[in-house]
Design an enzyme around this catalytic site. Structure first.
Site, PDB file in Angstrom:
ATOM      1  N   ASP A 188       0.786  -1.240   0.000  1.00  0.00           N
ATOM      2  CA  ASP A 188       0.000   0.000   0.000  1.00  0.00           C
ATOM      3  C   ASP A 188       0.816   1.286   0.000  1.00  0.00           C
ATOM      4  O   ASP A 188       0.265   2.381  -0.127  1.00  0.00           O
ATOM      5  CB  ASP A 188      -0.945  -0.003   1.205  1.00  0.00           C
ATOM      6  CG  ASP A 188      -0.211  -0.374   2.495  1.00  0.00           C
ATOM      7  OD1 ASP A 188       0.842   0.219   2.784  1.00  0.00           O
ATOM      8  OD2 ASP A 188      -0.704  -1.267   3.216  1.00  0.00           O
ATOM      9  N   HIS A 242       6.720  -7.524  -1.554  1.00  0.00           N
ATOM     10  CA  HIS A 242       5.701  -7.869  -2.540  1.00  0.00           C
ATOM     11  C   HIS A 242       5.432  -6.731  -3.524  1.00  0.00           C
ATOM     12  O   HIS A 242       4.403  -6.717  -4.184  1.00  0.00           O
ATOM     13  CB  HIS A 242       4.404  -8.280  -1.838  1.00  0.00           C
ATOM     14  CG  HIS A 242       4.535  -9.558  -1.061  1.00  0.00           C
ATOM     15  ND1 HIS A 242       3.682  -9.918  -0.050  1.00  0.00           N
ATOM     16  CD2 HIS A 242       5.447 -10.551  -1.142  1.00  0.00           C
ATOM     17  CE1 HIS A 242       4.058 -11.087   0.463  1.00  0.00           C
ATOM     18  NE2 HIS A 242       5.129 -11.488  -0.181  1.00  0.00           N
ATOM     19  N   CYS A 278       0.105   1.175 -22.638  1.00  0.00           N
ATOM     20  CA  CYS A 278       1.265   2.050 -22.826  1.00  0.00           C
ATOM     21  C   CYS A 278       1.214   2.664 -24.235  1.00  0.00           C
ATOM     22  O   CYS A 278       0.488   2.179 -25.106  1.00  0.00           O
ATOM     23  CB  CYS A 278       2.512   1.192 -22.660  1.00  0.00           C
ATOM     24  SG  CYS A 278       4.061   2.025 -22.928  1.00  0.00           S
ATOM     25  N   ASN A 334       1.902  -9.032  17.872  1.00  0.00           N
ATOM     26  CA  ASN A 334       0.817  -9.554  17.041  1.00  0.00           C
ATOM     27  C   ASN A 334      -0.388  -9.866  17.918  1.00  0.00           C
ATOM     28  O   ASN A 334      -0.234 -10.220  19.086  1.00  0.00           O
ATOM     29  CB  ASN A 334       1.284 -10.827  16.311  1.00  0.00           C
ATOM     30  CG  ASN A 334       0.384 -11.171  15.145  1.00  0.00           C
ATOM     31  OD1 ASN A 334       0.067 -10.311  14.319  1.00  0.00           O
ATOM     32  ND2 ASN A 334      -0.053 -12.418  15.071  1.00  0.00           N
TER      33      ASN A 334
HETATM   34 ZN    ZN Z   1       5.335   0.170 -23.471  1.00  0.00          ZN
END
Ligand code: ZN
Length: 237
Positions: free
Chosen positions: A105, A120, A149, A211
């Site tokens: 995030d 990640h 793109c 935790n």
């Molecule tokens: Zn591209």
């Protein structure tokens, strides 16, 4: 001395702290935990979340991939919580050397932290699969349909999908963990990889687990606190 005072003492006495955070660090900002009781994995649909977040889905079923991704992973409206802010302060003091996170995030960056290793990847960045051109992560959420793109290639989020290798930050994380003297693991049940393999590299003095629920590593930890993170962090200075 209570458990939080003990943690404070460990922090005061260390100049080489590494923080390793899981989903629990972000849930207090309102972000869903993928694996928690109310997490995304429990939701039922035509496809499993594991498939919808896989490289196979991106390559063979773009439409479903982006529909799912756009509906669930736009983190732009979320704000850093007390834990993100505390870690920024700890980094500024020179004590905290790295934040290793399993979250995508970008909230540590939003809080101002600079040395953040994202195991990640991050939803804040994106790139073209064909030419590699980099895009802001928001580009995907703001476009209609499948993000394309200039070259015609598909723009994908810079996150690690199921079926993909972990990024270079994994090796960097090992270096930081193996050289730290205080490792604070927070908001993760330590039951899934790569968390488990990573903390096995710790050779330092104090290993702390924060935790809500017990973890398989509680026995080898120097200190375990099973309380909401904000309750613990708000008492630290
Ligand atoms: Zn591209």
């Amino acid at each position: 001395m209570n458990e939080i005072e003990l943690l404070q003492e460990m922090i005061d006495n260390s100049n080489n702290i590494v923080f390793f955070g899981g989903a629990g660090v972000s849930t207090e900002s309102g972000i869903k935990d993928f694996r928690g009781n109310n997490g995304l994995y429990k939701e039922k649909g035509k496809y499993s979340p594991e498939y919808l977040l896989s490289i196979n889905c991106l390559l063979e079923n773009e439409k479903e991939f982006f529909e799912y991704y756009k509906n669930n992973f736009d983190c732009s409206k979320y704000l850093p919580n007390i834990t993100h802010k505390y870690l920024k302060k700890l980094e500024d003091s020179g004590k905290l050397k790295a934040i290793i996170t399993q979250n995508i995030d970008g909230l540590h960056q939003k809080a101002g932290s600079s040395n953040v290793l994202e195991l990640h990847g991050t939803t804040l960045k994106a790139y073209c699969i064909d030419c590699g051109k980099e895009y802001d992560g928001a580009y995907i959420f703001n476009c209609k349909g499948i993000p394309k793109c200039d070259c015609g290639g598909t723009i994908r989020p810079d996150i690690v999908l199921y079926g993909e290798m972990l990024p270079d930050s994994f090796n960097e994380a090992i270096k930081y963990i193996s050289s730290s003297d205080l490792l604070i693991v927070a908001g993760t049940s330590l039951t899934v990889e790569p968390a488990c393999s990573l903390i096995n590299f710790f050779r330092g003095k104090n290993f702390v687990i924060l935790n809500l629920t017990p973890t398989p590593y509680d026995d080898v930890a120097s200190l375990v606190i099973n309380k909401p993170l904000k309750e613990v962090i708000s008492k630290l200075k």
